[in-house]
Design an enzyme around this catalytic site. Sequence first.
Site, PDB file in Angstrom:
ATOM      1  N   ASP A  29      -3.280   3.699  15.076  1.00  0.00           N
ATOM      2  CA  ASP A  29      -3.910   2.447  14.776  1.00  0.00           C
ATOM      3  C   ASP A  29      -3.899   1.285  15.993  1.00  0.00           C
ATOM      4  OD1 ASP A  29      -4.553  -0.315  13.218  1.00  0.00           O
ATOM      5  OD2 ASP A  29      -4.235   0.900  11.665  1.00  0.00           O
TER       6      ASP A  29
ATOM      7  N   SER B  33       0.907  -1.077  -0.178  1.00  0.00           N
ATOM      8  CA  SER B  33      -0.038  -0.114  -0.148  1.00  0.00           C
ATOM      9  C   SER B  33       0.929   1.179  -0.023  1.00  0.00           C
ATOM     10  CB  SER B  33      -0.904  -0.093   1.184  1.00  0.00           C
ATOM     11  OG  SER B  33      -0.106   0.261   2.511  1.00  0.00           O
TER      12      SER B  33
ATOM     13  N   LYS C 201     -13.149   5.237  -0.282  1.00  0.00           N
ATOM     14  CA  LYS C 201     -13.489   3.909  -0.634  1.00  0.00           C
ATOM     15  C   LYS C 201     -14.919   4.311  -1.514  1.00  0.00           C
ATOM     16  CE  LYS C 201     -10.079   2.386   1.492  1.00  0.00           C
ATOM     17  NZ  LYS C 201      -8.738   2.103   0.970  1.00  0.00           N
TER      18      LYS C 201
ATOM     19  N   ASP D 222      -5.742   5.973   5.173  1.00  0.00           N
ATOM     20  CA  ASP D 222      -6.284   5.016   3.967  1.00  0.00           C
ATOM     21  C   ASP D 222      -7.253   4.132   4.645  1.00  0.00           C
ATOM     22  OD1 ASP D 222      -6.641   3.748   1.647  1.00  0.00           O
ATOM     23  OD2 ASP D 222      -4.739   2.341   1.981  1.00  0.00           O
TER      24      ASP D 222
ATOM     25  N   ASP E  92      -8.615   5.546  18.207  1.00  0.00           N
ATOM     26  CA  ASP E  92      -9.538   5.669  17.164  1.00  0.00           C
ATOM     27  C   ASP E  92      -9.066   6.804  16.176  1.00  0.00           C
ATOM     28  OD1 ASP E  92     -11.738   5.898  15.387  1.00  0.00           O
ATOM     29  OD2 ASP E  92     -13.140   5.591  16.923  1.00  0.00           O
TER      30      ASP E  92
END
Length: 362
Positions: free
Chosen positions: A240, A188, A305, A276, A260
């Site tokens: 993360d 990625s 997305k 992402d 979060d």
Amino acid sequence: MNTVFMHCRPGFEGEVCSEIAEHAARLNVSGYAKAKPSAACAEFVCTEAGGAERLMQRLMQRLRFAELIFPRQWARGSFVELPETDRISVILEHMADFPVCGSLWLEVVDTNDGKELSNFCKKFEGHLRKALLKAGKLVENADDKPRLLLTFKSGREVFLGLAESNNSAMWPMGIPRLKFPREAPSRSTLKLEDAWHHFIPRDQWDDRLHSDMTGVDLGAAPGGWTWQLVNRGMLVIAIDNGPMAESLMDTGLVQHLMADGFTFKPKQPVDWMVCDIVEKPARNAAMLEEWIGEGHCREAVVNLKLPMKQRYAEVRRLLDRIADGFKARGIQVEIGCKQLYHDREEVTCHLRRLDVKKPKSR
């Protein structure tokens, strides 16, 4: 010369048709868009003489090719049937009214059948280039002259087209030739590098991507995008709940916080925010608007997305909503959006706030 031919990601032909048809209608260029599913290309056929050139020129006055969302490459021209032999003579015959060109690109569509034609194009290009130079239809490295683009659908059919070298894709077929860095923890990482190449002029990288900067990566694990920031020497806060690659943590440039990504905010403004996270596009868009609008970052790259249906309409709606939000706040923001080569069911947004001072260097 009355068709605009466009490359795209397979499966997004409908989005290209919707986008170019909307622009053509707004610019009063009559015609119709058409495409076959999964063909990795689309056409806008103009119904008035000179329509293709007029569409590209009028569109250039409003926005540049790079600002179109779904097309990867474009050219104005027409399809030419080629014989089994002596293809070059037929191409030269159809170029009788063409201007002298400053570069030559041979392309194929991004499908399995197209890739099989790549070897043919490599062998054919040298012979064609020599013939064009001899005929006075090509001069090398003349950026002020149009680019000659030949897209081969097969060995017997080619789209013979023109595009301005400064208003078309930076790479043949719009596909950047990026090499996966073995040190990066995931593939990625190429998404963010692809975004930087597209949205930031290469001669500005040293000013906008340097080691005195700070960044935040939301949804960072295992660290593909964080690696790109660290590779430019930045201090990075990686957000993360999942684990980060040990090699990144060993650099001493990454602070990993298990939090979060949608609620975290930095204590001090940062230069870059990247994200992402797989989430509904409206939620990512709202988060992007908040980070830029509240001054948490100066520049951001965020992937949206896409839904399965009405993808262009949804992207356009979200971009308009973001722009309206900044207008209401009274702030100036440069907004870009593109479906990049390394994207899949998504588009990449780049935002740059123009009316704030740069965060203090670390």
